[in-house]
Scaffold this motif. Sequence first.
Motif, PDB file in Angstrom:
ATOM      1  N   LEU A  16       0.823  -1.209   0.000  1.00  0.00           N
ATOM      2  CA  LEU A  16       0.000   0.000   0.000  1.00  0.00           C
ATOM      3  C   LEU A  16       0.856   1.258   0.000  1.00  0.00           C
ATOM      4  CD1 LEU A  16      -2.929   1.181   0.251  1.00  0.00           C
ATOM      5  CD2 LEU A  16      -2.463   1.350   2.704  1.00  0.00           C
ATOM      6  N   PHE A  17       1.895   1.278   0.834  1.00  0.00           N
ATOM      7  CA  PHE A  17       2.702   2.489   0.969  1.00  0.00           C
ATOM      8  C   PHE A  17       3.816   2.589  -0.073  1.00  0.00           C
ATOM      9  CE2 PHE A  17       1.179   1.870   5.427  1.00  0.00           C
ATOM     10  CZ  PHE A  17       0.388   3.003   5.476  1.00  0.00           C
ATOM     11  N   LEU A  18       4.073   1.526  -0.814  1.00  0.00           N
ATOM     12  CA  LEU A  18       5.167   1.544  -1.788  1.00  0.00           C
ATOM     13  C   LEU A  18       4.981   2.611  -2.862  1.00  0.00           C
ATOM     14  CD1 LEU A  18       7.818   0.226  -2.605  1.00  0.00           C
ATOM     15  CD2 LEU A  18       6.523  -1.450  -3.926  1.00  0.00           C
ATOM     16  N   PRO A  19       3.816   2.722  -3.529  1.00  0.00           N
ATOM     17  CA  PRO A  19       3.670   3.788  -4.534  1.00  0.00           C
ATOM     18  C   PRO A  19       3.567   5.178  -3.927  1.00  0.00           C
ATOM     19  CG  PRO A  19       1.600   2.615  -4.264  1.00  0.00           C
ATOM     20  CD  PRO A  19       2.620   1.860  -3.473  1.00  0.00           C
TER      21      PRO A  19
ATOM     22  N   TRP B  76       5.713   1.866 -10.705  1.00  0.00           N
ATOM     23  CA  TRP B  76       4.901   2.877 -10.032  1.00  0.00           C
ATOM     24  C   TRP B  76       5.737   3.830  -9.194  1.00  0.00           C
ATOM     25  CZ3 TRP B  76       0.679   2.228 -12.537  1.00  0.00           C
ATOM     26  CH2 TRP B  76       0.281   0.940 -12.923  1.00  0.00           C
ATOM     27  N   ARG B  77       7.029   3.933  -9.470  1.00  0.00           N
ATOM     28  CA  ARG B  77       7.879   4.813  -8.667  1.00  0.00           C
ATOM     29  C   ARG B  77       7.542   6.283  -8.893  1.00  0.00           C
ATOM     30  NH1 ARG B  77      14.014   4.283 -10.155  1.00  0.00           N
ATOM     31  NH2 ARG B  77      14.074   5.914  -8.566  1.00  0.00           N
ATOM     32  N   ARG B  78       6.956   6.610 -10.048  1.00  0.00           N
ATOM     33  CA  ARG B  78       6.564   7.988 -10.336  1.00  0.00           C
ATOM     34  C   ARG B  78       5.047   8.138 -10.313  1.00  0.00           C
ATOM     35  NH1 ARG B  78      10.923  10.803 -11.528  1.00  0.00           N
ATOM     36  NH2 ARG B  78      12.762   9.780 -12.398  1.00  0.00           N
TER      37      ARG B  78
ATOM     38  N   PRO C 236       6.118  15.183 -14.302  1.00  0.00           N
ATOM     39  CA  PRO C 236       4.912  14.361 -14.436  1.00  0.00           C
ATOM     40  C   PRO C 236       4.249  14.030 -13.109  1.00  0.00           C
ATOM     41  CG  PRO C 236       6.691  13.501 -15.811  1.00  0.00           C
ATOM     42  CD  PRO C 236       7.287  14.569 -14.947  1.00  0.00           C
ATOM     43  N   GLU C 237       5.050  13.860 -12.022  1.00  0.00           N
ATOM     44  CA  GLU C 237       4.457  13.488 -10.747  1.00  0.00           C
ATOM     45  C   GLU C 237       3.565  14.583 -10.181  1.00  0.00           C
ATOM     46  OE1 GLU C 237       7.606  13.507 -11.455  1.00  0.00           O
ATOM     47  OE2 GLU C 237       8.587  11.617 -10.948  1.00  0.00           O
ATOM     48  N   ALA C 238       3.793  15.838 -10.610  1.00  0.00           N
ATOM     49  CA  ALA C 238       2.992  16.943 -10.092  1.00  0.00           C
ATOM     50  C   ALA C 238       1.599  16.965 -10.696  1.00  0.00           C
ATOM     51  CB  ALA C 238       3.689  18.277 -10.366  1.00  0.00           C
TER      52      ALA C 238
END
Length: 382
Positions: A171-174, A183-185, A267-269
């Motif tokens: 659950l907390f990994l992404p 899913w790191r980004r 992109p993450e923003a």
Amino acid sequence: MDPLTWSNALTSWQLSPWDILVVLLAVTYLAGLLRYRHLGRWPIRRAAAFLGGLLALVVAVNSAIGVYSEALTWVHMVQHLVLIMAVPILLIVGRPLELWVAASGTTASRRLENALRSGTVNALTHPATSFVYYTVVLVVTHLTVFAQLRLEHEWLRHFEIVLYLTSGYLLFLPVLGSEPLRWRRFPHPLRVVLLMAGMLPDTLVGVVLMMAPNPIAPGYRLARPDWGPTLLDDQHLAGAIMWFFGDATMAVLALITVGVWLRSRGPEAGFGTWLESARRSALAHTASGSAPALRDSADVDADEQALADYNAMLARLHQGSGSRQGSGSQQGSGSHQGTDSYQGTGPHSPGGSTGEAAPADPAAAEYGTGNTWHDRPERGSR
């Protein structure tokens, strides 16, 4: 079992099969640190977080928390929160996968990266999959007969620990992780949504335990027949701990994520790389000469030529709309006058730097912006 006192809480310790896993993970992580030395210096805070997560696991299963989790529901709830939240969060912050990939040899590193980006791993680490898994684990282990069966079978108690550790980690990994996974980004807005959604099963389990009229796991009384609170009071306290501390942890992480989101770019923003790619591609198709540069640009909004071409596209759309309106006016009143020009006022619009009206059509630049449609010659006749 002796009553839970401050003295017993400090002196009650036990060995556990989980100690073997803790030692193996610690040795593997430290070996990775030694191999990483030739690449640079691994941040101390990451190593401290990972080792802190292993220490939290030891405390949860070996200390009085693990001992009295078989006698008191509220102590078991404390153990549950440590295993499903504290331990996974600390392990993720330590970035063990990133360390092992970087510290491995070229061949081993490539194989490990390929394995971490395989379809199976992508499916298991998908945020939607993680949320469903987390929800099912919470509901099944607390609100079903599983809560009673774990008191009767030791192997179920160890299986429950596996469920807590894996569901919390996934659950907390992404949300927190920067591991070499797909899913790191994960976009920051969706991270906040995932954390807020994670509060739902926490609240559900906590409220049900607080409001239940009967004990869900009466077997706790067998471990303490002559001391401690009643089964129902014990269960209500466990529900309150779950509700408050579970939701509080999610809320704090959500606030931290919002702070990171507000300071981030890229992109993450937004809502993901696919949306940014679609916008970049759309602008690239509207731009003629700047299309290659636009596709390679790190920031679409900083490309002056791309924005100028985009404004030109809007001007052509405006011109077409004005042409249709002028045609309708001619049919209704016999008037042949119609003007259509695009006023560029922004710094990115064609001609906007001088503050003058910029013609939407290149032909209008030669014949003036005030010409009527019937005065303008056809382009093909020139």
